[in-house]
Design a protein around this motif. Structure first.
Motif, short mmCIF file in Angstrom:
data_model
loop_
_atom_site.label_atom_id
_atom_site.label_comp_id
_atom_site.label_asym_id
_atom_site.label_seq_id
_atom_site.Cartn_x
_atom_site.Cartn_y
_atom_site.Cartn_z
N GLN A 1 -4.24 -40.10 107.75
CA GLN A 1 -3.61 -39.71 106.99
C GLN A 1 -3.34 -37.91 107.00
OE1 GLN A 1 -5.49 -41.02 103.53
NE2 GLN A 1 -3.14 -41.80 102.83
N HIS B 1 3.46 -35.88 98.22
CA HIS B 1 4.63 -36.58 97.65
C HIS B 1 3.46 -36.94 95.96
CE1 HIS B 1 6.07 -40.06 96.22
NE2 HIS B 1 7.19 -39.64 96.97
N GLU B 2 4.73 -36.86 95.06
CA GLU B 2 3.55 -37.34 93.77
C GLU B 2 2.68 -38.07 93.97
OE1 GLU B 2 7.23 -39.46 91.49
OE2 GLU B 2 7.38 -37.28 91.38
N LYS B 3 2.41 -38.76 94.56
CA LYS B 3 2.12 -40.32 94.78
C LYS B 3 0.60 -39.90 95.66
CE LYS B 3 5.10 -43.18 92.91
NZ LYS B 3 5.62 -45.05 93.39
N SER B 4 0.52 -39.26 96.16
CA SER B 4 -0.24 -38.75 97.33
C SER B 4 -1.69 -37.82 96.93
CB SER B 4 0.28 -37.63 98.57
OG SER B 4 1.89 -38.76 98.99
N MET B 5 -2.49 -38.18 97.45
CA MET B 5 -3.58 -37.21 96.82
C MET B 5 -3.46 -35.72 97.29
SD MET B 5 -7.12 -39.01 97.85
CE MET B 5 -6.32 -39.75 99.24
N THR B 6 -3.90 -34.66 96.85
CA THR B 6 -3.36 -32.92 96.81
C THR B 6 -4.83 -32.99 98.26
OG1 THR B 6 -6.24 -32.50 95.93
CG2 THR B 6 -3.49 -32.49 94.42
N ARG C 1 0.79 -31.15 97.98
CA ARG C 1 0.46 -32.48 98.46
C ARG C 1 2.01 -32.81 98.56
NH1 ARG C 1 -0.98 -35.62 93.88
NH2 ARG C 1 -2.29 -33.79 92.81
#
Length: 168
Positions: A141, A35-40, A33
């Motif tokens: 995305q 970013h930590e807030k992003s989906m894998t 992923r």
């Protein structure tokens, strides 16, 4: 051209582009992923692969109530899984659109969670906005994820920067 035939034509054209994107998803990076807030990558690509299934769901139902519906993301362990999921959902979407009576496109469809209503629109609007445009959003995305992983990004509406001849 009837509305259902127009929707099928767009669905098939865009599904071919979506499939090109899914073909590039590297199995070895499914857990990645940006970013930590992003989906894998697994979560995002799986969602892109399953989204054409929302078309058949919208055609065959009058609502989606998150309070009554358990969601399980598709089981994705490989690029082949993504392509299979995509192709299966596409086939069901085309069949649903082929068989919907024209007047049913005007029926109101509702997205809610119990008493909380998020959306109430005619099915023809839901199909274009929540179903089709949702795919395009997440496909964009996915192209960024691929770029960040140094995977050549396929063109959607002509060649991508990765498909253009090198400038001299």
């Amino acid at each position: 051209m009837s509305l259902n035939q127009a929707l099928i034509a767009e669905l098939k054209q865009e599904a071919a582009s979506t499939r090109k994107m899914l073909e590039r998803v590297p199995t070895e990076h499914l857990g990645w992923r940006p970013h930590e807030k992003s989906m894998t990558l697994r979560g995002l690509a799986g969602h892109v692969a399953e989204l054409s299934g929302w078309t058949a769901m919208t055609v065959h139902t009058d609502e989606l109530d998150f309070a009554k519906t358990e969601y399980a993301p598709p089981a994705v362990e490989s690029t082949e899984d993504l392509l299979r999921i995509h192709d299966e959902h596409l086939e069901k979407a085309v069949a649903a659109l082929q068989n919907i009576p024209e007047e049913d496109f005007n029926k109101i469809w509702t997205l809610k969670a119990g008493d909380q209503i998020y959306l109430q629109q005619p099915k023809k609007v839901v199909l274009r906005s929540m179903c089709y445009n949702h795919v395009y959003h997440h496909r964009g995305q996915l192209s960024v994820y691929l770029r960040m992983l140094n995977v050549p990004v396929p063109g959607m509406y002509g060649p991508s920067a990765d498909e253009m001849p090198a400038a001299n």
